[in-house]
Write an enzyme that holds these catalytic residues in place. Structure first.
Site, PDB file in Angstrom:
ATOM      1  N   ASP A   1       0.863  -1.184   0.000  1.00 10.78           N
ATOM      2  CA  ASP A   1       0.000   0.000   0.000  1.00 10.78           C
ATOM      3  C   ASP A   1       0.894   1.227   0.000  1.00 10.78           C
ATOM      4  O   ASP A   1       2.011   1.185   0.526  1.00 10.78           O
ATOM      5  CB  ASP A   1      -0.932  -0.006   1.233  1.00 10.78           C
ATOM      6  CG  ASP A   1      -2.208   0.785   0.988  1.00 10.78           C
ATOM      7  OD1 ASP A   1      -2.095   2.019   0.819  1.00 10.78           O
ATOM      8  OD2 ASP A   1      -3.297   0.192   0.946  1.00 10.78           O
TER       9      ASP A   1
ATOM     10  N   LEU B   1     -16.946 -10.316  -2.650  1.00 16.78           N
ATOM     11  CA  LEU B   1     -17.084 -10.384  -1.188  1.00 16.78           C
ATOM     12  C   LEU B   1     -17.962  -9.251  -0.661  1.00 16.78           C
ATOM     13  O   LEU B   1     -18.082  -8.193  -1.288  1.00 16.78           O
ATOM     14  CB  LEU B   1     -15.715 -10.359  -0.506  1.00 16.78           C
ATOM     15  CG  LEU B   1     -14.825  -9.117  -0.622  1.00 16.78           C
ATOM     16  CD1 LEU B   1     -15.271  -7.972   0.270  1.00 16.78           C
ATOM     17  CD2 LEU B   1     -13.393  -9.495  -0.299  1.00 16.78           C
TER      18      LEU B   1
ATOM     19  N   GLY C   1     -35.965  -2.009   3.851  1.00 18.30           N
ATOM     20  CA  GLY C   1     -35.319  -1.219   4.892  1.00 18.30           C
ATOM     21  C   GLY C   1     -35.081   0.207   4.429  1.00 18.30           C
ATOM     22  O   GLY C   1     -35.888   0.763   3.674  1.00 18.30           O
TER      23      GLY C   1
ATOM     24  N   CYS D   1     -19.698   0.302  -2.552  1.00 20.63           N
ATOM     25  CA  CYS D   1     -19.794  -0.372  -3.858  1.00 20.63           C
ATOM     26  C   CYS D   1     -21.070  -0.039  -4.633  1.00 20.63           C
ATOM     27  O   CYS D   1     -20.992   0.541  -5.712  1.00 20.63           O
ATOM     28  CB  CYS D   1     -19.682  -1.872  -3.665  1.00 20.63           C
ATOM     29  SG  CYS D   1     -18.034  -2.358  -3.137  1.00 20.63           S
TER      30      CYS D   1
ATOM     31  N   LYS E   1     -21.614   3.633  -6.075  1.00 16.01           N
ATOM     32  CA  LYS E   1     -20.660   4.056  -7.117  1.00 16.01           C
ATOM     33  C   LYS E   1     -20.690   3.121  -8.329  1.00 16.01           C
ATOM     34  O   LYS E   1     -20.562   3.578  -9.471  1.00 16.01           O
ATOM     35  CB  LYS E   1     -19.243   4.170  -6.549  1.00 16.01           C
ATOM     36  CG  LYS E   1     -18.500   2.863  -6.442  1.00 16.01           C
ATOM     37  CD  LYS E   1     -16.998   3.072  -6.277  1.00 16.01           C
ATOM     38  CE  LYS E   1     -16.302   1.762  -5.935  1.00 16.01           C
ATOM     39  NZ  LYS E   1     -16.288   0.761  -6.976  1.00 16.01           N
TER      40      LYS E   1
HETATM   41  N1  LIG Z   1     -15.316  -3.024  -0.215  1.00 14.59           N
HETATM   42  C1  LIG Z   1     -16.017  -3.990  -0.797  1.00 14.59           C
HETATM   43  O1  LIG Z   1     -16.930  -4.580  -0.199  1.00 14.59           O
HETATM   44  C2  LIG Z   1     -15.695  -4.401  -2.211  1.00 14.59           C
HETATM   45  C3  LIG Z   1     -16.190  -5.623  -2.705  1.00 14.59           C
HETATM   46  C4  LIG Z   1     -15.867  -5.990  -4.004  1.00 14.59           C
HETATM   47  C5  LIG Z   1     -15.102  -5.152  -4.790  1.00 14.59           C
HETATM   48  N2  LIG Z   1     -14.647  -3.952  -4.287  1.00 14.59           N
HETATM   49  C6  LIG Z   1     -13.828  -3.117  -5.144  1.00 14.59           C
HETATM   50  O2  LIG Z   1     -12.455  -3.307  -4.769  1.00 14.59           O
HETATM   51  C7  LIG Z   1     -11.728  -2.086  -4.913  1.00 14.59           C
HETATM   52  C8  LIG Z   1     -11.088  -1.705  -3.593  1.00 14.59           C
HETATM   53  O3  LIG Z   1     -12.106  -1.491  -2.645  1.00 14.59           O
HETATM   54  P1  LIG Z   1     -11.776  -1.323  -1.084  1.00 14.59           P
HETATM   55  O4  LIG Z   1     -13.086  -1.222  -0.404  1.00 14.59           O
HETATM   56  O5  LIG Z   1     -10.803  -2.361  -0.674  1.00 14.59           O
HETATM   57  O6  LIG Z   1     -11.057   0.095  -1.100  1.00 14.59           O
HETATM   58  P2  LIG Z   1     -10.214   0.779   0.088  1.00 14.59           P
HETATM   59  O7  LIG Z   1     -10.359   2.230  -0.116  1.00 14.59           O
HETATM   60  O8  LIG Z   1     -10.614   0.163   1.388  1.00 14.59           O
HETATM   61  O9  LIG Z   1      -8.708   0.341  -0.193  1.00 14.59           O
HETATM   62  C9  LIG Z   1      -7.960   0.786  -1.289  1.00 14.59           C
HETATM   63  C10 LIG Z   1      -6.499   0.809  -0.859  1.00 14.59           C
HETATM   64  O10 LIG Z   1      -5.680   1.054  -2.003  1.00 14.59           O
HETATM   65  C11 LIG Z   1      -4.607   1.853  -1.587  1.00 14.59           C
HETATM   66  N3  LIG Z   1      -3.968   2.494  -2.760  1.00 14.59           N
HETATM   67  C12 LIG Z   1      -4.470   3.482  -3.548  1.00 14.59           C
HETATM   68  N4  LIG Z   1      -3.571   3.800  -4.511  1.00 14.59           N
HETATM   69  C13 LIG Z   1      -2.495   2.996  -4.333  1.00 14.59           C
HETATM   70  C14 LIG Z   1      -1.261   2.846  -5.001  1.00 14.59           C
HETATM   71  N5  LIG Z   1      -0.937   3.594  -6.071  1.00 14.59           N
HETATM   72  N6  LIG Z   1      -0.378   1.937  -4.542  1.00 14.59           N
HETATM   73  C15 LIG Z   1      -0.690   1.171  -3.457  1.00 14.59           C
HETATM   74  N7  LIG Z   1      -1.854   1.262  -2.784  1.00 14.59           N
HETATM   75  C16 LIG Z   1      -2.751   2.165  -3.210  1.00 14.59           C
HETATM   76  C17 LIG Z   1      -5.227   2.837  -0.623  1.00 14.59           C
HETATM   77  O11 LIG Z   1      -4.256   3.443   0.211  1.00 14.59           O
HETATM   78  C18 LIG Z   1      -6.189   1.930   0.149  1.00 14.59           C
HETATM   79  O12 LIG Z   1      -5.589   1.375   1.299  1.00 14.59           O
HETATM   80  C19 LIG Z   1     -12.745  -1.065  -5.424  1.00 14.59           C
HETATM   81  O13 LIG Z   1     -12.681  -1.045  -6.832  1.00 14.59           O
HETATM   82  C20 LIG Z   1     -14.067  -1.632  -4.984  1.00 14.59           C
HETATM   83  O14 LIG Z   1     -15.131  -1.217  -5.796  1.00 14.59           O
HETATM   84  C21 LIG Z   1     -14.925  -3.585  -3.015  1.00 14.59           C
END
Ligand SMILES: NC(=O)c1ccc[n+]([C@@H]2O[C@H](COP(=O)([O-])OP(=O)(O)OC[C@H]3O[C@@H](n4cnc5c(N)ncnc54)[C@H](O)[C@@H]3O)[C@@H](O)[C@H]2O)c1
Length: 482
Positions: free
Chosen positions: A30, A153, A273, A280, A283
């Site tokens: 990260d 997930l 609800g 997610c 957006k």
């Molecule tokens: N949260 C969910 O339930 C979920 C489920 C399925 C898919 N997704 C998708 O997965 C993706 C991530 O979601 P999330 O909830 O984990 O996001 P998040 O914001 O919790 O985590 C993203 C991480 O990426 C890091 N990051 C950003 N730019 C970076 C770089 N250049 N190098 C290294 N690290 C970097 C950020 O610091 C952050 O810690 C999104 O596209 C989301 O739509 C999320």
């Protein structure tokens, strides 16, 4: 396999821990130094069941944390991109984090073949763009492929969802990339993970091993957007039906039982609800709308899904107003700030939006959430008070609002709760209790799409216009949180 996971958020960290648990050598990267420092200290920066245990038992050679993307990329044969894809002003996904990682990966070099895996939710054509950007930045064309492996997930059950998915989707345009991803998921696909004694416990009713669906990269990108749009539509649909139930005095749970018994529809996700939220659905719906627009299709159904969802919160405020007559100066206990139970994530949380709306009405709010109060404090105005339990939040409250479906909120000690409240009024945005039970315990209980009950009947002059009362029953079982 040696794997790098870029991004240590809700998806990246869970994926890294689970891939390590499958037996791979994983570095989770990260660019947020604080987050990596916290992980290196042994802390887990989010609330997620089984995640601390998985990180702890794999920490060491199988699971490392780093801010050095180039080094992690060079030693890995698969690199998962799991960075954020937030909405831009116009609703399209902002892919600048994905682009930046793609440039860094190309510049890192490495000399051996790698598969770059989109784990983030991205619009169709992103895999083409990642490839193009990497080539422009010096990556050798024969040394990498870009594949899509969307993640389904849900926060709160993320570890279990990752390891026991309904399906694994691999979108790859080369057989080499598809083979690499098959190898990564082999312990799940051949069932060997599920025979391990120390596996993460198996949830009820899962299909093992999970089915594998291999598609083109574009189809896989669309599968993720279409899935989330469909689920959001299911929620808005059932909320619209619940509103009709409210209007005619029917019970949405009875309706859902009948509707969901149709195997083509199914019971899951038919929960009326206060609407969906989180990082997610809101957006991804906007991004999918933009994808459709860009390819010349006007997908107006999605606008309506969003509109119903927003309206659902306003309807809830109207229910609060109807229960309390005026809102100014009312003391409200709020149970739940996270966008759903089981997580500390408050991104796009309906609960946060409702607290803000009630503050604008000059209500005094005392909130309690088992995991999300720390994050909520950062975004809510200073006037909000926080309690250390649901019962403490209820102290002297004019009414109690249930805004998040935490299991503990479905198992409150109702006698104690009633004794602490100024008035026994509960407005439940998550339908956690049986109205008949609440009536028998002396509560005024207002939920979504179900009969409103008045344990203590208001005097005729203040009685609401329409009420359908179910017969009171003594005792009864509390339903489990959905
Ligand atoms: N949260 C969910 O339930 C979920 C489920 C399925 C898919 N997704 C998708 O997965 C993706 C991530 O979601 P999330 O909830 O984990 O996001 P998040 O914001 O919790 O985590 C993203 C991480 O990426 C890091 N990051 C950003 N730019 C970076 C770089 N250049 N190098 C290294 N690290 C970097 C950020 O610091 C952050 O810690 C999104 O596209 C989301 O739509 C999320």
């Amino acid at each position: 396999m040696h794997i790098a996971v870029v991004g240590s958020g809700y998806v990246g960290l869970v994926a890294a821990a689970c891939l390590a648990d499958l037996g791979h050598q994983v570095i989770c990267v990260d660019n947020d130094e604080n987050r990596i420092a916290c992980l290196l200290r042994g802390e887990v920066p989010m609330h997620e069941k089984f995640l601390p245990e998985l990180i702890e038992r794999n920490r060491g050679p199988r699971l490392q944390f780093s801010t050095d993307l180039a080094q992690a990329a060079r030693r890995s044969s698969a690199i998962f991109i799991a960075v954020g894809t937030p909405p831009a002003e116009d609703g399209e996904a902002d892919l600048s984090f994905v682009e930046s990682v793609s440039c860094d990966l190309a510049r890192a070099g490495g000399g051996s073949y790698k598969v770059i895996v989109e784990k983030s939710t991205v619009p169709v054509y992103t895999s083409d763009w990642v490839r193009r950007v990497m080539l422009l930045n010096g990556a050798a064309p024969d040394y990498f492929d870009v594949a899509s492996n969307p993640e389904f997930l849900r926060e709160g059950t993320a570890v279990t969802d990752f390891l026991y998915p309904d399906r694994i989707v691999i979108g790859a345009d080369s057989s080499r990339a598809a083979a690499a991803l098959r190898e990564i998921y082999r312990p799940m696909l051949d069932g060997s993970y599920y025979r391990r004694e120390n596996k993460v416990p198996e949830p009820d009713g899962v299909r093992l091993p999970p089915p594998l669906i291999v598609t083109s990269a574009k189809s896989a990108e669309l599968i993720k957007h279409a899935s989330n749009a469909f689920l959001a539509m299911k929620i808005s649909f059932i909320n619209a039906v619940a509103n009709i139930c409210d209007g005619v005095g029917a019970d949405i749970e009875e309706v859902c039982e009948g509707v969901g018994a149709d195997s083509r529809i199914g019971q899951r996700f038919l929960n009326a609800g206060i609407g969906y939220g989180g990082s997610c659905f809101p957006k991804d719906l906007l991004a999918f709308r933009a994808v459709a627009r860009n390819c010349g299709y006007d997908f107006r159904l999605l606008d309506e899904v969003v509109r119903i969802n927003e309206e659902q919160r306003q309807r809830f405020i109207r229910k609060v107003r109807r229960a309390l007559w005026t809102l100014k100066g009312k003391r409200l206990a709020v149970l739940g700030l996270a966008f759903k139970g089981g997580t500390d994530d408050i991104r796009e949380s309906p609960a946060i939006a409702l607290v803000r709306a009630l503050l604008r009405e000059n209500c005094a709010i005392t909130a309690y959430d088992p995991a999300a109060m720390g994050r909520a404090r950062e975004v809510l105005p200073a006037g909000v008070e926080y309690a250390d339990s649901a019962h403490a939040a209820a102290e002297d409250a004019d009414a109690l609002l249930i805004l998040t479906d935490w299991e503990e909120f479905a198992a409150l000690d109702l006698e104690r709760l009633r004794a602490r409240m100024k008035y026994p009024i509960i407005i439940d945005g998550r339908n956690l209790y049986d109205p008949a039970l609440m009536e028998s315990r002396g509560f005024t209980y207002i939920s979504v799409g179900r009969p409103e009950v008045y344990g203590i009947r208001p005097a005729a002059a203040t009685a609401p216009q329409r009420r359908v009362l179910r017969p009171a029953v003594a005792g009864g079982e509390l339903p489990k949180a959905s």
